[in-house]
Design a protein around this motif. Structure first.
Motif, PDB file in Angstrom:
ATOM      1  N   GLY A 164       0.791  -1.228   0.000  1.00 28.87           N
ATOM      2  CA  GLY A 164       0.000   0.000   0.000  1.00 28.87           C
ATOM      3  C   GLY A 164       0.822   1.275   0.000  1.00 28.87           C
ATOM      4  O   GLY A 164       0.287   2.342  -0.214  1.00 28.87           O
ATOM      5  N   GLY A 165       2.111   1.183   0.282  1.00 30.42           N
ATOM      6  CA  GLY A 165       2.981   2.361   0.256  1.00 30.42           C
ATOM      7  C   GLY A 165       2.749   3.284   1.443  1.00 30.42           C
ATOM      8  O   GLY A 165       2.229   2.889   2.474  1.00 30.42           O
ATOM      9  N   ALA A 166       3.136   4.518   1.274  1.00 31.50           N
ATOM     10  CA  ALA A 166       3.050   5.513   2.347  1.00 31.50           C
ATOM     11  C   ALA A 166       1.634   6.070   2.467  1.00 31.50           C
ATOM     12  O   ALA A 166       0.923   6.212   1.480  1.00 31.50           O
ATOM     13  N   THR A 167       1.270   6.412   3.692  1.00 32.05           N
ATOM     14  CA  THR A 167      -0.017   7.081   3.930  1.00 32.05           C
ATOM     15  C   THR A 167       0.144   8.590   3.958  1.00 32.05           C
ATOM     16  O   THR A 167      -0.794   9.326   3.673  1.00 32.05           O
ATOM     17  N   HIS A 168       1.352   9.044   4.334  1.00 30.90           N
ATOM     18  CA  HIS A 168       1.602  10.481   4.357  1.00 30.90           C
ATOM     19  C   HIS A 168       3.099  10.757   4.298  1.00 30.90           C
ATOM     20  O   HIS A 168       3.916   9.874   4.532  1.00 30.90           O
ATOM     21  N   VAL A 169       3.413  12.008   3.952  1.00 33.03           N
ATOM     22  CA  VAL A 169       4.799  12.456   3.838  1.00 33.03           C
ATOM     23  C   VAL A 169       4.925  13.780   4.579  1.00 33.03           C
ATOM     24  O   VAL A 169       4.055  14.641   4.475  1.00 33.03           O
ATOM     25  N   GLU A 170       6.014  13.926   5.302  1.00 37.01           N
ATOM     26  CA  GLU A 170       6.348  15.209   5.909  1.00 37.01           C
ATOM     27  C   GLU A 170       7.421  15.853   5.040  1.00 37.01           C
ATOM     28  O   GLU A 170       8.453  15.234   4.768  1.00 37.01           O
ATOM     29  N   VAL A 171       7.164  17.069   4.582  1.00 33.33           N
ATOM     30  CA  VAL A 171       8.120  17.805   3.747  1.00 33.33           C
ATOM     31  C   VAL A 171       8.610  19.000   4.562  1.00 33.33           C
ATOM     32  O   VAL A 171       7.804  19.804   5.037  1.00 33.33           O
ATOM     33  N   SER A 172       9.936  19.092   4.714  1.00 31.97           N
ATOM     34  CA  SER A 172      10.532  20.141   5.539  1.00 31.97           C
ATOM     35  C   SER A 172      11.468  21.024   4.726  1.00 31.97           C
ATOM     36  O   SER A 172      12.208  20.531   3.870  1.00 31.97           O
ATOM     37  N   LEU A 173      11.439  22.321   5.030  1.00 26.93           N
ATOM     38  CA  LEU A 173      12.439  23.258   4.522  1.00 26.93           C
ATOM     39  C   LEU A 173      13.537  23.321   5.571  1.00 26.93           C
ATOM     40  O   LEU A 173      13.272  23.604   6.746  1.00 26.93           O
ATOM     41  N   MET A 174      14.762  23.042   5.146  1.00 25.46           N
ATOM     42  CA  MET A 174      15.877  22.940   6.079  1.00 25.46           C
ATOM     43  C   MET A 174      16.907  24.041   5.834  1.00 25.46           C
ATOM     44  O   MET A 174      17.161  24.422   4.688  1.00 25.46           O
ATOM     45  N   TYR A 175      17.492  24.539   6.922  1.00 23.49           N
ATOM     46  CA  TYR A 175      18.602  25.484   6.883  1.00 23.49           C
ATOM     47  C   TYR A 175      19.885  24.676   6.913  1.00 23.49           C
ATOM     48  O   TYR A 175      19.981  23.663   7.605  1.00 23.49           O
ATOM     49  N   TYR A 176      20.894  25.111   6.160  1.00 19.96           N
ATOM     50  CA  TYR A 176      22.157  24.377   6.142  1.00 19.96           C
ATOM     51  C   TYR A 176      23.342  25.332   6.113  1.00 19.96           C
ATOM     52  O   TYR A 176      23.427  26.200   5.256  1.00 19.96           O
ATOM     53  N   ASP A 177      24.252  25.148   7.062  1.00 18.22           N
ATOM     54  CA  ASP A 177      25.523  25.889   7.075  1.00 18.22           C
ATOM     55  C   ASP A 177      26.611  24.980   7.629  1.00 18.22           C
ATOM     56  O   ASP A 177      27.500  25.424   8.334  1.00 18.22           O
ATOM     57  N   GLY A 178      26.543  23.710   7.327  1.00 22.53           N
ATOM     58  CA  GLY A 178      27.427  22.706   7.911  1.00 22.53           C
ATOM     59  C   GLY A 178      26.679  21.890   8.952  1.00 22.53           C
ATOM     60  O   GLY A 178      26.985  20.737   9.191  1.00 22.53           O
ATOM     61  N   THR A 179      25.677  22.497   9.561  1.00 21.54           N
ATOM     62  CA  THR A 179      24.733  21.792  10.422  1.00 21.54           C
ATOM     63  C   THR A 179      23.344  22.043   9.846  1.00 21.54           C
ATOM     64  O   THR A 179      23.165  22.917   9.001  1.00 21.54           O
ATOM     65  N   SER A 180      22.371  21.289  10.295  1.00 22.15           N
ATOM     66  CA  SER A 180      21.011  21.422   9.758  1.00 22.15           C
ATOM     67  C   SER A 180      20.037  21.842  10.843  1.00 22.15           C
ATOM     68  O   SER A 180      20.183  21.457  12.007  1.00 22.15           O
ATOM     69  N   ARG A 181      19.024  22.613  10.409  1.00 16.95           N
ATOM     70  CA  ARG A 181      17.966  23.037  11.319  1.00 16.95           C
ATOM     71  C   ARG A 181      16.681  23.145  10.505  1.00 16.95           C
ATOM     72  O   ARG A 181      16.665  23.725   9.420  1.00 16.95           O
ATOM     73  N   GLU A 182      15.608  22.600  11.055  1.00 19.08           N
ATOM     74  CA  GLU A 182      14.319  22.657  10.357  1.00 19.08           C
ATOM     75  C   GLU A 182      13.696  24.040  10.510  1.00 19.08           C
ATOM     76  O   GLU A 182      13.589  24.572  11.617  1.00 19.08           O
ATOM     77  N   LEU A 183      13.279  24.630   9.376  1.00 21.66           N
ATOM     78  CA  LEU A 183      12.671  25.959   9.371  1.00 21.66           C
ATOM     79  C   LEU A 183      11.154  25.911   9.272  1.00 21.66           C
ATOM     80  O   LEU A 183      10.468  26.859   9.646  1.00 21.66           O
ATOM     81  N   GLY A 184      10.622  24.844   8.725  1.00 21.04           N
ATOM     82  CA  GLY A 184       9.180  24.692   8.572  1.00 21.04           C
ATOM     83  C   GLY A 184       8.870  23.333   7.993  1.00 21.04           C
ATOM     84  O   GLY A 184       9.728  22.704   7.367  1.00 21.04           O
ATOM     85  N   GLU A 185       7.626  22.894   8.213  1.00 16.88           N
ATOM     86  CA  GLU A 185       7.235  21.565   7.766  1.00 16.88           C
ATOM     87  C   GLU A 185       5.747  21.536   7.433  1.00 16.88           C
ATOM     88  O   GLU A 185       4.970  22.285   8.011  1.00 16.88           O
ATOM     89  N   ILE A 186       5.392  20.648   6.509  1.00 14.93           N
ATOM     90  CA  ILE A 186       3.998  20.413   6.184  1.00 14.93           C
ATOM     91  C   ILE A 186       3.807  18.905   6.012  1.00 14.93           C
ATOM     92  O   ILE A 186       4.712  18.216   5.533  1.00 14.93           O
ATOM     93  N   THR A 187       2.652  18.405   6.421  1.00 13.67           N
ATOM     94  CA  THR A 187       2.313  16.990   6.223  1.00 13.67           C
ATOM     95  C   THR A 187       1.331  16.897   5.066  1.00 13.67           C
ATOM     96  O   THR A 187       0.326  17.609   5.034  1.00 13.67           O
ATOM     97  N   VAL A 188       1.646  16.022   4.124  1.00 11.95           N
ATOM     98  CA  VAL A 188       0.785  15.788   2.956  1.00 11.95           C
ATOM     99  C   VAL A 188       0.272  14.358   3.043  1.00 11.95           C
ATOM    100  O   VAL A 188       1.055  13.416   3.127  1.00 11.95           O
ATOM    101  N   TRP A 189      -1.062  14.226   3.043  1.00 10.89           N
ATOM    102  CA  TRP A 189      -1.707  12.916   3.156  1.00 10.89           C
ATOM    103  C   TRP A 189      -2.074  12.357   1.800  1.00 10.89           C
ATOM    104  O   TRP A 189      -2.382  13.102   0.890  1.00 10.89           O
ATOM    105  N   ARG A 190      -2.062  11.059   1.703  1.00 12.69           N
ATOM    106  CA  ARG A 190      -2.408  10.355   0.463  1.00 12.69           C
ATOM    107  C   ARG A 190      -3.855  10.602   0.101  1.00 12.69           C
ATOM    108  O   ARG A 190      -4.728  10.719   0.851  1.00 12.69           O
TER     109      ARG A 190
END
Length: 146
Positions: free
Chosen positions: A120-146
């Protein structure tokens, strides 16, 4: 009319009924095959995550055992680099994740294929915008449902 030896003459109506029955059987047999050939996947679902003047935006397409996240991400020079992180889940658990290449000071297109190798595959996906300067930090996220 020519008849084979040892056969009886059939009435015209019998032949017509036989032809109609054969035609109906043929159509009935072809229709399910034609129907099965059409896609049962849901249409792509749009998403957008903004952070200041930067963003990731595009579509999520669910397949039987994978998810495709494609779109555009933008990073402005003054705010650091960005990348997009996609995480697939089913009803029970985390399945897999993948990231886009890092973008610095411009807009770039990306395509992320995330495996979802369960029935059946995935039921949902979380898509995040990430900051990167050698380390990572999440700036925002959205959940998309099937």
């Amino acid at each position: 009319m020519v008849r084979l030896k040892g056969t009886t003459k059939t009435k015209s109506g019998t032949r017509k009924v036989g032809a109609v029955v054969a035609a109906v059987a043929l159509v009935a047999g072809v229709a399910p095959a034609a129907q099965a050939a059409t896609s049962s996947y849901p249409p792509p679902t749009p998403f957008r995550v903004d952070y200041g003047a930067t963003y990731t935006a595009g579509t999520v397409t669910f397949y039987n055992r994978a998810v495709r996240v494609s779109g555009e991400q933008k990073a402005v020079a003054s705010s650091g680099c960005r990348y997009t992180w996609a995480k697939a889940f089913n009803a029970a658990a985390f399945l897999a994740d993948r990231t886009s290449p890092v973008t610095c000071g411009k807009s770039e297109q990306y395509t992320i294929d995330v495996p979802a190798d369960v029935v059946g595959g995935a039921t949902h996906v979380e898509v995040s915008l990430m900051y990167y300067d050698g380390t990572s930090r999440e700036l925002g996220e959205i959940t998309v449902w099937r």
